[in-house]
Design an enzyme around this catalytic site. Sequence first.
Site, PDB file in Angstrom:
ATOM      1  N   HIS A  96       1.604   6.909  -1.004  1.00  0.00           N
ATOM      2  CA  HIS A  96       0.707   6.077  -0.197  1.00  0.00           C
ATOM      3  C   HIS A  96      -0.524   5.785  -1.038  1.00  0.00           C
ATOM      4  CE1 HIS A  96      -1.231   4.445   3.352  1.00  0.00           C
ATOM      5  NE2 HIS A  96      -0.079   4.616   3.995  1.00  0.00           N
ATOM      6  N   HIS A 140       0.793  -1.227   0.000  1.00  0.00           N
ATOM      7  CA  HIS A 140       0.000   0.000   0.000  1.00  0.00           C
ATOM      8  C   HIS A 140       0.835   1.292   0.000  1.00  0.00           C
ATOM      9  CE1 HIS A 140       1.117  -0.657   4.147  1.00  0.00           C
ATOM     10  NE2 HIS A 140       0.977   0.641   4.302  1.00  0.00           N
TER      11      HIS A 140
END
Length: 149
Positions: free
Chosen positions: A72, A57
Amino acid sequence: MTTVTSPVTGRVIGLAAVPDPVFSGAMVGPGTAVDPVREPSAAVSPVDGVLVSLHPHAFVVVDAEGHGVLTHLGIDTVQLNGEGFEVLVHKGDTVTRGQAIVCWDPAAVEQAGRSPVCPVVALEATADSLSGLLEDGEVTAGAQLFIWR
């Protein structure tokens, strides 16, 4: 100077609009954020450098000047435990701007109850060290988001 480009195609919304106080408050550093198009795609490296941190992620690339750029992929996506993300490279790899790092599906992230918004953060930077910072508008992966002086 480091040119930082968008890891994804979508709409720039700025950090203040990120639905997470750590990012919206620029606690990890200044930058911007992109609300990605809702289709499977690869998130690409925003700079040339070395992958010093790599998770399904999120990833950090440090360039030759020592600038660390965090990408992110979504908010609270760590809670998905990597499901729906495919890492294409390895921690420690040297990568080039635009190189695919992680394949993911922003629509699936949204369906899982998470925001797919992607903060792109200049780690350990000051707001005045960034110029040309985009806060809105459409971008394609690889388009300039800001210059880190």
